[in-house]
Design an enzyme around this catalytic site. Structure first.
Site, PDB file in Angstrom:
ATOM      1  N   ARG A 297     -16.805   7.499   6.132  1.00 63.49           N
ATOM      2  CA  ARG A 297     -15.259   7.849   6.189  1.00 63.49           C
ATOM      3  C   ARG A 297     -14.616   7.726   4.687  1.00 63.49           C
ATOM      4  O   ARG A 297     -14.832   6.960   3.695  1.00 63.49           O
ATOM      5  CB  ARG A 297     -14.812   6.355   6.819  1.00 63.49           C
ATOM      6  CG  ARG A 297     -13.332   6.404   7.348  1.00 63.49           C
ATOM      7  CD  ARG A 297     -13.189   5.309   8.193  1.00 63.49           C
ATOM      8  NE  ARG A 297     -13.082   4.137   7.774  1.00 63.49           N
ATOM      9  CZ  ARG A 297     -11.951   3.266   7.333  1.00 63.49           C
ATOM     10  NH1 ARG A 297     -10.779   3.866   7.793  1.00 63.49           N
ATOM     11  NH2 ARG A 297     -12.210   2.214   6.822  1.00 63.49           N
TER      12      ARG A 297
ATOM     13  N   GLU B  41      -5.451  -7.913  -2.825  1.00 61.46           N
ATOM     14  CA  GLU B  41      -6.446  -6.933  -2.140  1.00 61.46           C
ATOM     15  C   GLU B  41      -7.374  -6.156  -3.195  1.00 61.46           C
ATOM     16  O   GLU B  41      -7.019  -5.188  -3.504  1.00 61.46           O
ATOM     17  CB  GLU B  41      -5.781  -5.995  -0.937  1.00 61.46           C
ATOM     18  CG  GLU B  41      -5.203  -6.681   0.176  1.00 61.46           C
ATOM     19  CD  GLU B  41      -5.976  -7.568   1.009  1.00 61.46           C
ATOM     20  OE1 GLU B  41      -7.139  -7.298   0.978  1.00 61.46           O
ATOM     21  OE2 GLU B  41      -5.173  -8.294   2.006  1.00 61.46           O
ATOM     22  N   LEU B  42      -8.748  -6.796  -3.396  1.00 64.64           N
ATOM     23  CA  LEU B  42      -9.424  -6.209  -4.539  1.00 64.64           C
ATOM     24  C   LEU B  42     -10.726  -5.647  -3.787  1.00 64.64           C
ATOM     25  O   LEU B  42     -10.808  -5.245  -2.850  1.00 64.64           O
ATOM     26  CB  LEU B  42      -9.744  -7.380  -5.605  1.00 64.64           C
ATOM     27  CG  LEU B  42      -8.365  -8.032  -5.949  1.00 64.64           C
ATOM     28  CD1 LEU B  42      -8.911  -9.064  -6.901  1.00 64.64           C
ATOM     29  CD2 LEU B  42      -7.303  -7.211  -6.488  1.00 64.64           C
TER      30      LEU B  42
ATOM     31  N   ASN C  59      -6.654   5.604  -2.317  1.00 68.07           N
ATOM     32  CA  ASN C  59      -7.590   5.983  -1.222  1.00 68.07           C
ATOM     33  C   ASN C  59      -7.160   6.013   0.085  1.00 68.07           C
ATOM     34  O   ASN C  59      -7.442   6.916   0.940  1.00 68.07           O
ATOM     35  CB  ASN C  59      -8.828   5.155  -1.171  1.00 68.07           C
ATOM     36  CG  ASN C  59      -8.655   3.561  -1.130  1.00 68.07           C
ATOM     37  OD1 ASN C  59      -7.510   3.295  -1.288  1.00 68.07           O
ATOM     38  ND2 ASN C  59      -9.677   2.852  -0.804  1.00 68.07           N
TER      39      ASN C  59
ATOM     40  N   ARG D  20       1.347  -1.256   5.100  1.00 69.06           N
ATOM     41  CA  ARG D  20       1.061  -2.624   5.598  1.00 69.06           C
ATOM     42  C   ARG D  20       1.610  -3.557   4.387  1.00 69.06           C
ATOM     43  O   ARG D  20       1.283  -4.813   4.611  1.00 69.06           O
ATOM     44  CB  ARG D  20      -0.679  -2.619   5.529  1.00 69.06           C
ATOM     45  CG  ARG D  20      -1.638  -2.718   4.388  1.00 69.06           C
ATOM     46  CD  ARG D  20      -3.179  -2.995   4.796  1.00 69.06           C
ATOM     47  NE  ARG D  20      -3.837  -2.791   3.658  1.00 69.06           N
ATOM     48  CZ  ARG D  20      -5.036  -3.278   3.727  1.00 69.06           C
ATOM     49  NH1 ARG D  20      -5.683  -3.217   4.913  1.00 69.06           N
ATOM     50  NH2 ARG D  20      -5.749  -3.398   2.718  1.00 69.06           N
TER      51      ARG D  20
ATOM     52  N   LYS E 230       4.981   0.888  -6.233  1.00 70.11           N
ATOM     53  CA  LYS E 230       4.324   1.827  -7.213  1.00 70.11           C
ATOM     54  C   LYS E 230       3.001   2.377  -6.894  1.00 70.11           C
ATOM     55  O   LYS E 230       2.282   1.555  -6.648  1.00 70.11           O
ATOM     56  CB  LYS E 230       4.236   0.936  -8.526  1.00 70.11           C
ATOM     57  CG  LYS E 230       3.776   1.889  -9.798  1.00 70.11           C
ATOM     58  CD  LYS E 230       3.048   1.550 -10.783  1.00 70.11           C
ATOM     59  CE  LYS E 230       1.418   1.683 -10.469  1.00 70.11           C
ATOM     60  NZ  LYS E 230       1.129   2.855 -10.190  1.00 70.11           N
TER      61      LYS E 230
ATOM     62  N   ALA F  92      -0.016   4.840  -6.472  1.00 77.55           N
ATOM     63  CA  ALA F  92      -1.022   5.277  -7.741  1.00 77.55           C
ATOM     64  C   ALA F  92      -0.536   7.105  -8.032  1.00 77.55           C
ATOM     65  O   ALA F  92      -0.283   7.596  -6.916  1.00 77.55           O
ATOM     66  CB  ALA F  92      -2.517   5.256  -6.978  1.00 77.55           C
TER      67      ALA F  92
ATOM     68  N   GLY G 142      -6.193  -2.816  -5.056  1.00 83.82           N
ATOM     69  CA  GLY G 142      -6.857  -2.010  -6.142  1.00 83.82           C
ATOM     70  C   GLY G 142      -8.237  -2.778  -6.721  1.00 83.82           C
ATOM     71  O   GLY G 142      -8.687  -3.574  -5.978  1.00 83.82           O
ATOM     72  N   SER G 143      -8.480  -2.491  -7.874  1.00 86.33           N
ATOM     73  CA  SER G 143      -9.799  -3.051  -8.401  1.00 86.33           C
ATOM     74  C   SER G 143      -9.669  -4.281  -8.573  1.00 86.33           C
ATOM     75  O   SER G 143      -8.452  -4.654  -9.176  1.00 86.33           O
ATOM     76  CB  SER G 143     -10.339  -1.948  -9.370  1.00 86.33           C
ATOM     77  OG  SER G 143      -9.344  -2.336 -10.493  1.00 86.33           O
TER      78      SER G 143
ATOM     79  N   CYS H 205     -12.740   0.392   0.443  1.00 84.95           N
ATOM     80  CA  CYS H 205     -13.097  -0.788  -0.301  1.00 84.95           C
ATOM     81  C   CYS H 205     -13.810  -1.730   0.745  1.00 84.95           C
ATOM     82  O   CYS H 205     -14.686  -2.529   0.411  1.00 84.95           O
ATOM     83  CB  CYS H 205     -11.825  -1.421  -0.568  1.00 84.95           C
ATOM     84  SG  CYS H 205     -10.612  -1.708   0.922  1.00 84.95           S
TER      85      CYS H 205
ATOM     86  N   GLU I 227     -19.932  -1.253  -7.030  1.00 81.12           N
ATOM     87  CA  GLU I 227     -19.023  -0.753  -5.755  1.00 81.12           C
ATOM     88  C   GLU I 227     -19.250   0.620  -6.038  1.00 81.12           C
ATOM     89  O   GLU I 227     -18.511   1.323  -6.797  1.00 81.12           O
ATOM     90  CB  GLU I 227     -17.548  -1.325  -5.727  1.00 81.12           C
ATOM     91  CG  GLU I 227     -16.945  -0.745  -4.863  1.00 81.12           C
ATOM     92  CD  GLU I 227     -15.334  -1.308  -4.698  1.00 81.12           C
ATOM     93  OE1 GLU I 227     -14.978  -1.670  -5.945  1.00 81.12           O
ATOM     94  OE2 GLU I 227     -14.771  -1.582  -3.818  1.00 81.12           O
TER      95      GLU I 227
END
Ligand code: NAD
Length: 496
Positions: free
Chosen positions: A293, A265-266, A166, A174, A189, A191, A243-244, A299, A396
């Site tokens: 946005r 970071e989920l 995204n 970051r 890696k 996406a 990610g998820s 997220c 979500e």
């Protein structure tokens, strides 16, 4: 006065040929293979590139190469690390237009938002250039006076960095920038839906003076085989994943085998609270930005709007009015303010969530329809009076649907906002400082937007509580994720 929904009448904005040509020139310069994993444009569905499909042997080779480079990099001075990061930042800024066109071509967001992502993504590189020369440490005296204690930080070692589609630039910088600042090599890696921006950004890093082997990009169609092999490799000392929550859990299970330092970071399910004493226009502006946005694919995007009864009608109608006028189309088109979703699965998800909410009694105030014949478009949608038991209230959404519920008391709003296993971002809109701060204190999230719909900043420690993750990115805390704390106990011959 209610106006007609532009999306029932206007055609989608088409991409400008010159902007597409710009993006494709950048892609042609990447030196990509002619077969491998296909990368598409979400605005049209057309294939725009192919990237290497690297197998497990190739991934482990990347680990070996990065590991060797990392051992040398760990011995560089803070100033050397800062200098290459400053040079990388300058190149990212210089190539803003190339990066922005590339982000939009592979990910879909409007060009103006891609430019904002380049600014945000490059801010992390500058921030960590500045942090690199301020290694934290401390000096203490043992309470019994028998020792001096020196606390210092060392590079954690080789880091595996796994990023989502995204924000293809910002999610990569970051992680990569603090790893470089701390003295670590990395295997990145991206996406496979949006790998091109990361490939280009890392090429710019090498141009800036980052050693050729230090940052290895591994693109693969089998991310589970990749993580099973790489996270168990004893040369790897760190995993940072965005990610998820579902994939995060899998990676944490794998990381437990080697007790790997992990940053996660989920997913989020952000509550957005609007109180009767909010400034209506400010709340609508914030709600608009916090939802649309990135076409809602953020997220920290507002997921559940809880609006107090006295202001709810005006808020819902005001937001719907703004949504009806949004210019939808290809991100590379002139004037587009809302681009496509990433894929067809996401469009089907918007359809299903809308249908379920309406079937349970929600009012559809704007949108609610798929748009266009090609690409993955869904109209900006406002649902009011959404029942608490509808799917959309507990999912979500990750798309351009604002789902509004109403509340009566402050205590009720807080209880409903916290009734989720997620805790990434939350928003409070109130003109009362006392109320805004006290409600913020009681919301169980890592990030709070107070009268503010876009809270992210490179200087802020981004991250979640509960099942939204572990660790922080950005700020000084983001550097610590790539450092190990050590202490020296230095004996004193005499106590006082
Ligand atoms: P995802 O979890 O499907 O994929 C993220 C990345 O993990 C991709 O690179 C994917 O290829 C890879 N991956 C998937 N399975 C893997 C496995 N078994 N081993 C190794 N890698 C694997 O998420 P997504 O759809 O790309 O992104 C959307 C999700 O990301 C949302 O839930 C969103 O909230 C979350 N997100 C969180 C943050 C944050 O900072 N907290 C930021 C952006 C996105």
């Amino acid at each position: 006065m209610t106006t007609t929904d532009l999306h029932t009448t206007a055609a989608l904005i088409a991409a400008d040929a010159s902007a597409v040509a710009h993006a494709d020139r950048v892609i042609a310069g990447l030196g990509l293979p002619t077969d491998g994993i296909a990368v598409g444009d979400p605005a049209t569905g057309e294939q725009i590139a192919q990237i290497a499909d690297i197998d497990v042997d190739g991934a482990l080779q990347a680990v070996a190469t990065a590991d060797a480079a990392g051992r040398a990099w760990a011995r560089t001075t803070p100033r050397q690390r800062a200098d290459v990061l400053h040079a990388w930042h300058a190149l990212l800024v210089e190539h803003t237009e190339d990066l922005a066109h590339l982000i939009t071509r592979e990910m879909g967001k409007p060009l103006a938002e891609s430019r904002a992502e380049v600014k945000y993504g490059s801010d992390f590189v500058r921030w960590y250039a500045e942090e690199a020369v301020r290694p934290a440490g401390s000096f203490r005296e043992a309470p019994d006076g028998g020792a001096n204690i020196l606390v210092r930080r060392a590079p954690v070692g080789l880091a595996v960095l796994i990023t989502p589609w995204n924000f293809p630039l910002a999610m990569a910088t970051r992680k990569i920038a603090p790893a470089i600042a701390a003295g670590c090599a990395s295997v990145v890696k991206p996406a496979s839906l949006t790998p091109l921006t990361t490939i280009y950004a890392v090429q710019l890093a090498l141009q800036a003076g980052v050693p050729a082997d230090l940052v290895q990009v591994v693109t693969t169609s089998s991310s589970s085989k990749f993580s099973e092999a790489v996270l168990r490799d004893s040369r790897v000392r760190k995993v940072s994943f965005t990610g998820s929550t579902e994939v995060g859990r899998t990676l944490m299970r794998l990381a437990s085998d080697t007790v790997l330092r992990s940053s996660m970071e989920l997913g989020g399910n952000a509550p957005f609270l609007v109180f009767d004493d909010a400034d209506l226009e400010r709340a609508i502006d914030g709600a608009f930005a916090a939802k649309l946005r990135n076409s809602g694919q953020s997220c920290i995007g507002a997921n559940r709007y809880y609006v107090q009864e006295g202001i709810a009608d005006a808020f819902a109608e005001g937001l719907a009015e703004r949504f009806r006028q949004v210019a939808v189309g290809a991100g590379l088109g002139t004037g587009t303010t809302l681009g496509p979703l990433i894929d067809d699965r996401a469009v089907r998800q918007m359809r299903a969530l809308t249908d379920d909410a309406v079937a349970r009694g929600a009012d559809l105030l704007a949108g609610g329809t798929e748009l266009g014949d090609a690409g993955h478009f869904f109209a900006p949608t406002v649902l009011d009076n959404v029942p608490a038991d509808s799917d959309i209230a507990g999912t979500e959404i990750f798309g351009p649907i604002a789902a509004i519920q109403r509340f009566t008391t402050e205590a009720e709003a807080i209880e409903r906002a916290n009734a989720t296993e997620f805790g990434l971002a939350g928003y409070v809109f109130s003109e009362s400082l006392d109320r805004a701060l006290n409600v913020a204190d009681r919301l169980e999230t890592g990030i709070l937007g107070i009268n503010q719909g876009v809270p992210s900043n490179a200087a802020a420690p981004f991250g979640g509580v509960k099942q939204s993750g572990l660790g922080r990115e950005g700020s000084a805390e983001g550097l610590e994720e790539y450092q190990s704390v050590r202490f020296y106990n230095i004996a004193r011959r005499e106590t006082r």
